[in-house]
Design a protein around this motif. Structure first.
Motif, mmCIF file in Angstrom:
data_model
loop_
_atom_site.group_PDB
_atom_site.id
_atom_site.type_symbol
_atom_site.label_atom_id
_atom_site.label_comp_id
_atom_site.label_asym_id
_atom_site.label_seq_id
_atom_site.Cartn_x
_atom_site.Cartn_y
_atom_site.Cartn_z
ATOM 1 N N UNK A 125 85.802 -15.494 -2.167
ATOM 2 C CA UNK A 125 84.491 -16.004 -2.575
ATOM 3 C C UNK A 125 83.629 -14.876 -3.128
ATOM 4 N N UNK A 126 83.649 -13.726 -2.485
ATOM 5 C CA UNK A 126 82.873 -12.592 -2.982
ATOM 6 C C UNK A 126 83.361 -12.149 -4.356
ATOM 7 N N UNK A 127 84.669 -12.150 -4.571
ATOM 8 C CA UNK A 127 85.194 -11.793 -5.890
ATOM 9 C C UNK A 127 84.748 -12.801 -6.935
ATOM 10 N N UNK A 128 84.743 -14.083 -6.585
ATOM 11 C CA UNK A 128 84.287 -15.111 -7.521
ATOM 12 C C UNK A 128 82.799 -14.944 -7.842
ATOM 13 N N UNK A 129 82.013 -14.601 -6.836
ATOM 14 C CA UNK A 129 80.574 -14.401 -7.058
ATOM 15 C C UNK A 129 80.356 -13.214 -7.996
ATOM 16 N N UNK A 130 81.125 -12.125 -7.772
ATOM 17 C CA UNK A 130 80.990 -10.958 -8.661
ATOM 18 C C UNK A 130 81.421 -11.312 -10.083
ATOM 19 N N UNK A 131 82.517 -12.048 -10.211
ATOM 20 C CA UNK A 131 82.994 -12.445 -11.540
ATOM 21 C C UNK A 131 81.963 -13.325 -12.235
ATOM 22 N N UNK A 132 81.328 -14.207 -11.483
ATOM 23 C CA UNK A 132 80.286 -15.065 -12.051
ATOM 24 C C UNK A 132 79.117 -14.227 -12.549
ATOM 25 N N UNK A 133 78.721 -13.223 -11.777
ATOM 26 C CA UNK A 133 77.609 -12.355 -12.187
ATOM 27 C C UNK A 133 77.958 -11.604 -13.470
ATOM 28 N N UNK A 134 79.193 -11.117 -13.560
ATOM 29 C CA UNK A 134 79.627 -10.404 -14.769
ATOM 30 C C UNK A 134 79.601 -11.350 -15.968
ATOM 31 N N UNK A 135 80.110 -12.565 -15.795
ATOM 32 C CA UNK A 135 80.119 -13.539 -16.890
ATOM 33 C C UNK A 135 78.705 -13.922 -17.314
ATOM 34 N N UNK A 136 77.813 -14.078 -16.348
ATOM 35 C CA UNK A 136 76.428 -14.410 -16.689
ATOM 36 C C UNK A 136 75.773 -13.269 -17.458
ATOM 37 N N UNK A 137 76.068 -12.040 -17.067
ATOM 38 C CA UNK A 137 75.521 -10.893 -17.793
ATOM 39 C C UNK A 137 76.070 -10.864 -19.218
ATOM 40 N N UNK A 138 77.384 -11.065 -19.372
ATOM 41 C CA UNK A 138 77.983 -11.091 -20.710
ATOM 42 C C UNK A 138 77.380 -12.198 -21.559
ATOM 43 N N UNK A 139 77.165 -13.355 -20.959
ATOM 44 C CA UNK A 139 76.565 -14.478 -21.686
ATOM 45 C C UNK A 139 75.149 -14.132 -22.140
ATOM 46 N N UNK A 140 74.391 -13.475 -21.290
ATOM 47 C CA UNK A 140 73.030 -13.088 -21.661
ATOM 48 C C UNK A 140 73.042 -12.085 -22.813
ATOM 49 N N UNK A 141 73.987 -11.129 -22.773
ATOM 50 C CA UNK A 141 74.098 -10.146 -23.852
ATOM 51 C C UNK A 141 74.455 -10.843 -25.158
#
Length: 116
Positions: free
Chosen positions: A71-87
């Motif tokens: 779950x923690x890995x999924x949360x980190x991956x989600x944060x990375x994807x959200x950052x990439x999407x914002x960029x």
């Protein structure tokens, strides 16, 4: 994933009462008055039951740790994807709003190639 973690936590909690019952019975058998300690079938089964429940709890706790790590890995991956999407959204904004205005002022290719 959260439901899986909750189910494992419930399974661990559900193992508590049977473990306490088996441990209490085992303890009472070892403290019987006027009785020598014996290793009869009932005693052996109680020992096995306590050991089996303990192993089950350990297995469930390991599964819980693994699920929480996943779950923690999924949360980190989600944060990375959200950052990439914002960029990328910011890059599109810059391209559409800032650059398109300048591109419109440039002469077209047909106009550049046409004879004067």
């Amino acid at each position: 994933m959260e439901r899986n973690i909750e189910a494992i936590q419930k399974a661990i909690r559900d193992q508590g009462p049977p473990l306490k019952v088996a441990q209490t019975r085992l303890d009472e058998r070892t403290r019987r008055p006027n009785m020598e300690l014996c290793r009869d079938t009932a005693q052996l089964r109680l020992v096995n039951e306590v050991r089996d429940i303990g192993e089950t709890v350990q297995t469930l706790q390991q599964q819980l740790r693994d699920s929480e790590d996943a779950l923690q890995m999924l949360v980190r991956a989600k944060a990375v994807l959200q950052h990439d999407l914002a960029v990328k959204a910011n890059s599109l904004f810059i391209d559409q709003e800032k650059c398109m205005g300048m591109r419109k002022t440039f002469p077209s290719t047909a106009r550049l190639l046409a004879p004067i």
